[in-house]
Scaffold this motif. Sequence first.
Motif, PDB file in Angstrom:
ATOM      1  N   ASP A   1       0.865  -1.191   0.000  1.00 37.32           N
ATOM      2  CA  ASP A   1       0.000   0.000   0.000  1.00 37.32           C
ATOM      3  C   ASP A   1       0.898   1.237   0.000  1.00 37.32           C
ATOM      4  O   ASP A   1       0.774   2.131   0.829  1.00 37.32           O
ATOM      5  N   ALA A   2       1.854   1.250  -0.906  1.00 39.97           N
ATOM      6  CA  ALA A   2       2.846   2.324  -1.022  1.00 39.97           C
ATOM      7  C   ALA A   2       3.535   2.125  -2.359  1.00 39.97           C
ATOM      8  O   ALA A   2       3.400   1.074  -2.987  1.00 39.97           O
ATOM      9  N   ASN A   3       4.278   3.121  -2.786  1.00 43.07           N
ATOM     10  CA  ASN A   3       5.090   2.982  -3.991  1.00 43.07           C
ATOM     11  C   ASN A   3       6.307   2.125  -3.627  1.00 43.07           C
ATOM     12  O   ASN A   3       7.093   2.518  -2.753  1.00 43.07           O
ATOM     13  N   PRO A   4       6.464   0.941  -4.254  1.00 42.55           N
ATOM     14  CA  PRO A   4       7.607   0.077  -3.888  1.00 42.55           C
ATOM     15  C   PRO A   4       8.962   0.774  -4.029  1.00 42.55           C
ATOM     16  O   PRO A   4       9.900   0.451  -3.292  1.00 42.55           O
ATOM     17  N   ILE A   5       9.065   1.721  -4.955  1.00 43.01           N
ATOM     18  CA  ILE A   5      10.334   2.456  -5.107  1.00 43.01           C
ATOM     19  C   ILE A   5      10.602   3.290  -3.859  1.00 43.01           C
ATOM     20  O   ILE A   5      11.747   3.378  -3.384  1.00 43.01           O
ATOM     21  N   ASP A   6       9.542   3.880  -3.280  1.00 40.52           N
ATOM     22  CA  ASP A   6       9.717   4.627  -2.025  1.00 40.52           C
ATOM     23  C   ASP A   6      10.151   3.687  -0.900  1.00 40.52           C
ATOM     24  O   ASP A   6      10.960   4.061  -0.044  1.00 40.52           O
ATOM     25  N   VAL A   7       9.600   2.468  -0.904  1.00 44.68           N
ATOM     26  CA  VAL A   7       9.923   1.497   0.150  1.00 44.68           C
ATOM     27  C   VAL A   7      11.412   1.157   0.109  1.00 44.68           C
ATOM     28  O   VAL A   7      12.102   1.170   1.137  1.00 44.68           O
ATOM     29  N   VAL A   8      11.939   0.861  -1.093  1.00 45.66           N
ATOM     30  CA  VAL A   8      13.349   0.469  -1.170  1.00 45.66           C
ATOM     31  C   VAL A   8      14.261   1.681  -0.962  1.00 45.66           C
ATOM     32  O   VAL A   8      15.336   1.560  -0.353  1.00 45.66           O
ATOM     33  N   ARG A   9      13.837   2.865  -1.410  1.00 49.76           N
ATOM     34  CA  ARG A   9      14.670   4.059  -1.182  1.00 49.76           C
ATOM     35  C   ARG A   9      14.796   4.368   0.307  1.00 49.76           C
ATOM     36  O   ARG A   9      15.871   4.733   0.790  1.00 49.76           O
ATOM     37  N   GLU A  10      13.696   4.193   1.027  1.00 46.14           N
ATOM     38  CA  GLU A  10      13.737   4.449   2.470  1.00 46.14           C
ATOM     39  C   GLU A  10      14.653   3.435   3.157  1.00 46.14           C
ATOM     40  O   GLU A  10      15.446   3.791   4.039  1.00 46.14           O
ATOM     41  N   ALA A  11      14.583   2.166   2.741  1.00 47.48           N
ATOM     42  CA  ALA A  11      15.452   1.145   3.332  1.00 47.48           C
ATOM     43  C   ALA A  11      16.915   1.430   3.009  1.00 47.48           C
ATOM     44  O   ALA A  11      17.799   1.239   3.859  1.00 47.48           O
ATOM     45  N   THR A  12      17.195   1.875   1.777  1.00 43.86           N
ATOM     46  CA  THR A  12      18.570   2.208   1.395  1.00 43.86           C
ATOM     47  C   THR A  12      19.073   3.391   2.219  1.00 43.86           C
ATOM     48  O   THR A  12      20.242   3.446   2.612  1.00 43.86           O
ATOM     49  N   ARG A  13      18.175   4.335   2.521  1.00 46.28           N
ATOM     50  CA  ARG A  13      18.569   5.501   3.323  1.00 46.28           C
ATOM     51  C   ARG A  13      18.877   5.086   4.761  1.00 46.28           C
ATOM     52  O   ARG A  13      19.898   5.487   5.329  1.00 46.28           O
ATOM     53  N   THR A  14      18.015   4.253   5.342  1.00 49.74           N
ATOM     54  CA  THR A  14      18.160   3.931   6.771  1.00 49.74           C
ATOM     55  C   THR A  14      19.117   2.782   7.041  1.00 49.74           C
ATOM     56  O   THR A  14      19.602   2.640   8.167  1.00 49.74           O
TER      57      THR A  14
ATOM     58  N   LYS B   1      31.681   6.441   9.332  1.00 46.76           N
ATOM     59  CA  LYS B   1      31.908   7.518  10.308  1.00 46.76           C
ATOM     60  C   LYS B   1      31.134   8.795   9.977  1.00 46.76           C
ATOM     61  O   LYS B   1      30.750   9.555  10.861  1.00 46.76           O
ATOM     62  N   ASN B   2      30.911   9.026   8.660  1.00 42.13           N
ATOM     63  CA  ASN B   2      30.244  10.275   8.284  1.00 42.13           C
ATOM     64  C   ASN B   2      28.724  10.141   8.222  1.00 42.13           C
ATOM     65  O   ASN B   2      28.033  11.048   7.782  1.00 42.13           O
ATOM     66  N   PHE B   3      28.170   8.969   8.643  1.00 41.25           N
ATOM     67  CA  PHE B   3      26.719   8.747   8.590  1.00 41.25           C
ATOM     68  C   PHE B   3      26.095   9.068   9.954  1.00 41.25           C
ATOM     69  O   PHE B   3      26.618   8.640  10.985  1.00 41.25           O
ATOM     70  N   PRO B   4      24.967   9.775   9.967  1.00 35.81           N
ATOM     71  CA  PRO B   4      24.234   9.931  11.227  1.00 35.81           C
ATOM     72  C   PRO B   4      23.584   8.601  11.610  1.00 35.81           C
ATOM     73  O   PRO B   4      23.414   7.714  10.775  1.00 35.81           O
TER      74      PRO B   4
ATOM     75  N   GLN C   1      20.191   2.003  10.803  1.00 35.17           N
ATOM     76  CA  GLN C   1      19.114   1.457  11.625  1.00 35.17           C
ATOM     77  C   GLN C   1      19.001  -0.068  11.520  1.00 35.17           C
ATOM     78  O   GLN C   1      17.974  -0.651  11.854  1.00 35.17           O
ATOM     79  N   GLY C   2      20.073  -0.713  11.008  1.00 35.35           N
ATOM     80  CA  GLY C   2      20.130  -2.169  11.075  1.00 35.35           C
ATOM     81  C   GLY C   2      20.437  -2.602  12.501  1.00 35.35           C
ATOM     82  O   GLY C   2      20.561  -1.758  13.405  1.00 35.35           O
ATOM     83  N   PRO C   3      20.597  -3.903  12.752  1.00 34.31           N
ATOM     84  CA  PRO C   3      20.868  -4.387  14.112  1.00 34.31           C
ATOM     85  C   PRO C   3      22.098  -3.716  14.726  1.00 34.31           C
ATOM     86  O   PRO C   3      23.149  -3.601  14.076  1.00 34.31           O
ATOM     87  N   ASN C   4      21.935  -3.219  15.943  1.00 37.73           N
ATOM     88  CA  ASN C   4      23.049  -2.614  16.708  1.00 37.73           C
ATOM     89  C   ASN C   4      23.748  -1.491  15.949  1.00 37.73           C
ATOM     90  O   ASN C   4      24.980  -1.377  15.962  1.00 37.73           O
ATOM     91  N   GLY C   5      22.955  -0.666  15.258  1.00 38.70           N
ATOM     92  CA  GLY C   5      23.514   0.508  14.599  1.00 38.70           C
ATOM     93  C   GLY C   5      24.333   0.195  13.359  1.00 38.70           C
ATOM     94  O   GLY C   5      25.321   0.881  13.073  1.00 38.70           O
TER      95      GLY C   5
END
Length: 483
Positions: free
Chosen positions: A81-94, A285-288, A293-297
């Motif tokens: 119930d979302a644009n699958p491209i948005d789903v994978v982009r969000e996962a790639t970001r986080t 090191k340069n990532f916030p 947001q994977g296991p244990n940062g």
Amino acid sequence: MRTGWADGPEFVTQCPIRPGGSYTYRFTIQGQEGTLWWHAHSSWLRATVYGALIIHPKQGDSYPFPKPKRETTLLLGEWWDANPIDVVREATRTGAAPNVSDAYTINGQPGDLYKCSSKDTVIVPIDSGETNLLRVINAALNQELFFTVANHKLTVVGADASYTKPFTTTTLMLGPGQTTDVLITGDQPPSRYYMAARAYFSAQNAAFDNTTTTAILEYKSAPCSNCKNGSSTKPVMPPLPAYNDTNTASSFTTSFRSPRKVEVPTEIDENLFFTVGLGLNNCPKNFPSSRCQGPNGTRFTASMNNVSFVLPNNISILQAYQQNIPGVVTSDFPANPPLQFDYTGNVSQSLWQPNSGTKGYPLKYGSRVQVVLQDTSIVTSENHPVHLHGYDFYILAEGFGNFNAKTDTKKFNLVDPPMRNTVAVPVNGWAVIRFVADNPGAWLMHCHLDVHITWGLAMVFLVDNGVGKLQSIESPPLDLPLC
């Protein structure tokens, strides 16, 4: 054959088709009969861009089984119930796992068991006494699926556009990319019966879509089968295997045989051993922290032989390989894991972070290739549907635990192994395939769970031209998309 420019994976055999652009895929079908499918091969677009590709017997030829009364294609899909491209982009970001799907579908419809705004369940007709052919395709993006029909047996007669020795089952298990042709006979009391599909999920401690999609097998003489007032017979619901029922999955995949004795390569030129599995990258090191947001940062990744595959972004691998353009792909993909370890045991976390790269493995034209595909328990073990572009291959054996070259080779079926284009590598286990590298080009081998290819579970075979025109790839077509 020789038409590798029509294979389709973005940045492997072509640049993506630009918005508003077009590209005509011209290819030769050789020796295949049955059910295949086509789909987008760019990001997660194949979530909705796919369809069946049916190869009928040549004119004058017939099926190697009695001609079915009717044929029905069933495409199993996956819906967000979302644009699958948005789903994978969000996962790639986080760096986290992507959101799981909201539904599965059969021919685009989720069926009766979802709270949907309209109830459009696919109806598959059957008459008492007739035998029909069902062409089942798993077009889901990220999920292997069990499929069954209430109170009916299914006789498997083909898979991945190759005929099989017929065998009867009540449940199919298809990884994404796999097809299975089955015969079904109207031998039950005239009524309505659910056809149902839901997840086979072998990973540990991970979220998945646990919903069930349905269609309805409807006998023409079923009581009030065309009721307008909604009082038609409620369909019979089949029992489905437990989500993690590896025994049922394995029993199904190991039942396949070729219809007759086949010519399996017995002398091997390239004996390869590829680990397949997940991994976790430490947070750069340069990532916030919001990007780890994977296991244990950490950030999720995946690899084959400790190489997490990275696609080029301004030219395709095949163009670079054909034109000897440096700096795009290297030909040093390892033939074996760089380090041997207890692949399915308790793996040291020092081995959880793979290297990344765009590495191919070179093959001479005509070389006889064996690949052992070994699952690992890094992060979690899981059944991986591994697909090889450009080839069908024989599956000689599969098993659980670590592959043992001394003892497991005795299990090889060199007489009538099944021919497939996608092999379900068992959870915490292994599978062995063989093929002859007689199709020149750049051919992707990858896990067909798209979340895993996004994370890098892929490699590419670089197959040389042979001698003369008929053993060489055709010239690139004039309308090949530009980057």
